[in-house]
Design an enzyme around this catalytic site. Structure first.
Site, PDB file in Angstrom:
ATOM      1  N   ASP A  32      78.350 -39.553  41.705  1.00 59.06           N
ATOM      2  CA  ASP A  32      79.473 -39.149  42.566  1.00 59.06           C
ATOM      3  C   ASP A  32      80.253 -38.003  41.915  1.00 59.06           C
ATOM      4  O   ASP A  32      80.368 -37.935  40.693  1.00 59.06           O
ATOM      5  CB  ASP A  32      80.394 -40.368  42.780  1.00 59.06           C
ATOM      6  CG  ASP A  32      81.307 -40.181  43.976  1.00 59.06           C
ATOM      7  OD1 ASP A  32      81.154 -39.178  44.708  1.00 59.06           O
ATOM      8  OD2 ASP A  32      82.189 -41.029  44.174  1.00 59.06           O
ATOM      9  N   HIS A  49      75.950 -29.980  44.700  1.00 56.27           N
ATOM     10  CA  HIS A  49      74.743 -30.799  44.822  1.00 56.27           C
ATOM     11  C   HIS A  49      73.603 -30.217  43.969  1.00 56.27           C
ATOM     12  O   HIS A  49      72.834 -30.955  43.356  1.00 56.27           O
ATOM     13  CB  HIS A  49      74.317 -30.908  46.289  1.00 56.27           C
ATOM     14  CG  HIS A  49      75.309 -31.664  47.135  1.00 56.27           C
ATOM     15  ND1 HIS A  49      75.891 -32.840  46.713  1.00 56.27           N
ATOM     16  CD2 HIS A  49      75.840 -31.415  48.366  1.00 56.27           C
ATOM     17  CE1 HIS A  49      76.724 -33.280  47.644  1.00 56.27           C
ATOM     18  NE2 HIS A  49      76.719 -32.428  48.650  1.00 56.27           N
ATOM     19  N   LEU A 143      58.530 -44.591  32.523  1.00 56.22           N
ATOM     20  CA  LEU A 143      59.727 -45.036  33.257  1.00 56.22           C
ATOM     21  C   LEU A 143      59.486 -45.051  34.770  1.00 56.22           C
ATOM     22  O   LEU A 143      58.804 -44.167  35.299  1.00 56.22           O
ATOM     23  CB  LEU A 143      60.878 -44.087  32.916  1.00 56.22           C
ATOM     24  CG  LEU A 143      62.208 -44.293  33.629  1.00 56.22           C
ATOM     25  CD1 LEU A 143      63.356 -43.977  32.680  1.00 56.22           C
ATOM     26  CD2 LEU A 143      62.322 -43.429  34.878  1.00 56.22           C
TER      27      LEU A 143
HETATM   28  C1  FPP Z   1      78.139 -37.696  45.892  1.00 56.79           C
HETATM   29  O1  FPP Z   1      78.998 -36.630  45.611  1.00 56.79           O
HETATM   30  C2  FPP Z   1      76.783 -37.234  45.811  1.00 56.79           C
HETATM   31  C3  FPP Z   1      75.918 -37.242  46.858  1.00 56.79           C
HETATM   32  C4  FPP Z   1      76.263 -37.726  48.194  1.00 56.79           C
HETATM   33  C5  FPP Z   1      74.566 -36.724  46.723  1.00 56.79           C
HETATM   34  C6  FPP Z   1      73.901 -36.988  45.423  1.00 56.79           C
HETATM   35  C7  FPP Z   1      72.822 -36.038  45.300  1.00 56.79           C
HETATM   36  C8  FPP Z   1      72.499 -35.380  44.191  1.00 56.79           C
HETATM   37  C9  FPP Z   1      73.098 -35.604  42.865  1.00 56.79           C
HETATM   38  C10 FPP Z   1      71.397 -34.433  44.251  1.00 56.79           C
HETATM   39  C11 FPP Z   1      70.169 -35.220  44.012  1.00 56.79           C
HETATM   40  C12 FPP Z   1      69.041 -34.465  44.389  1.00 56.79           C
HETATM   41  C13 FPP Z   1      67.802 -34.945  44.375  1.00 56.79           C
HETATM   42  C14 FPP Z   1      66.731 -34.055  44.734  1.00 56.79           C
HETATM   43  C15 FPP Z   1      67.500 -36.339  43.998  1.00 56.79           C
HETATM   44  P1  FPP Z   1      80.023 -36.183  46.729  1.00 56.79           P
HETATM   45  O2  FPP Z   1      79.404 -35.065  47.478  1.00 56.79           O
HETATM   46  O3  FPP Z   1      80.422 -37.339  47.555  1.00 56.79           O
HETATM   47  O4  FPP Z   1      81.185 -35.682  45.838  1.00 56.79           O
HETATM   48  P2  FPP Z   1      82.753 -35.761  46.155  1.00 56.79           P
HETATM   49  O5  FPP Z   1      83.087 -37.225  46.271  1.00 56.79           O
HETATM   50  O6  FPP Z   1      83.349 -35.120  44.955  1.00 56.79           O
HETATM   51  O7  FPP Z   1      82.970 -34.993  47.422  1.00 56.79           O
END
Ligand code: FPP
Length: 254
Positions: A32, A49, A143
């Site tokens: 997050d 992202h 893993l």
């Molecule tokens: C939450 O941060 C994150 C997500 C909804 C997406 C997680 C995805 C990634 C880390 C990329 C992964 C990619 C692959 C290919 C596996 P948020 O957008 O809710 O952040 P915020 O709460 O600060 O707005």
């Protein structure tokens, strides 16, 4: 305000390379903070992202280096479909890129890839790529990486309950014979041990529909770090926090 009891704050925690306790077999992470990371730099959410995906690579490296057997990453929740279509497209695009360009490398590293969630919602092409990645890496001995995509813990439990209800309806199963282990065999994570530790980054203290059944005895670790800043030191910090926890599984202290 003092830190909440049992809530690990990044600043006050042991860091560094030395481990102080047993290594968890299964680490699960709610990644997050991508959006806030981007906003704090005046960048679009997509940049957060992208940086988050790079953090996935560091996290995976750290998990392998430390001998973790299972790593589950919450990459897209069943609720994330409610985000702006452009953001969903950015996330889907990242997934496609990683599936096309990183799976071979993971295969060489003997990583076994498994997807959990309603992956059909990503469309035929992506689904086929996921199936190919699973098939290619199925026999790997390293893993196991579980990517939770379009995943919801409640929905996972409902599907398992439906399967059991069907078995009861067919006369193959008596309601009294249903056990916890039996239900777990119908979950998307069947065959995978429950997570020993669930980590959430970015200072939020919620499970957000992640592994609701499987988290029954997981240690919870909350870090202030925004996911795109997550690195090998953060992983070591998590292991150190976990290593100092006393896990009793409901039993009395010794
Ligand atoms: C939450 O941060 C994150 C997500 C909804 C997406 C997680 C995805 C990634 C880390 C990329 C992964 C990619 C692959 C290919 C596996 P948020 O957008 O809710 O952040 P915020 O709460 O600060 O707005």
């Amino acid at each position: 305000m003092p830190p909440l009891a049992g809530v690990a704050q990044t600043g006050a925690l042991p860091a560094g390379p030395s481990l102080t306790g047993p290594v968890p077999k299964h680490v699960a992470i709610i990644m997050d903070g991508n959006g806030r990371w981007a906003a704090s730099r005046g960048l679009p959410r997509a940049a957060g992202h992208k940086a988050g995906a790079e953090a996935v690579t560091r996290c995976l490296r750290a998990a392998r280096a430390n001998g973790v057997d299972y790593l589950t990453l919450y990459a897209f929740s069943s609720e994330n479909w409610r985000r702006e279509p452009s953001e969903v497209a950015d996330l889907t695009g990242l997934l496609r890129f990683y599936l096309r360009h990183k799976v071979a490398e993971l295969h060489r590293e003997k990583v076994k890839i498994r997807f959990v969630g309603e992956v059909g919602r990503f469309g035929q092409d992506l689904c086929a790529e996921m199936a190919r990645a699973e098939a290619l890496t199925e026999g790997n001995s390293g893993l196991t990486l579980l990517l939770a995509l379009s995943y919801g813990g409640r929905s996972d439990i409902v599907h398992a309950a439906r399967a059991l209800a069907q078995a009861v309806q067919c006369g193959d199963l008596a309601p009294d014979a249903i056990t916890e282990d039996m239900l777990a065999r119908y979950l998307l994570t069947a065959g995978v041990p429950d997570p020993d530790v669930i980590v959430r980054t970015s200072g939020e203290h919620r499970l957000s529909n992640f592994l609701l059944w499987q988290s029954a005895y997981a240690e919870l670790v909350f870090l202030e770090t925004l996911w795109p800043d997550f690195d090998e030191d953060c992983f070591t910090r998590v292991l150190n926090i976990y290593g100092r926890r006393e896990r009793r599984f409901g039993a009395r202290p010794a």
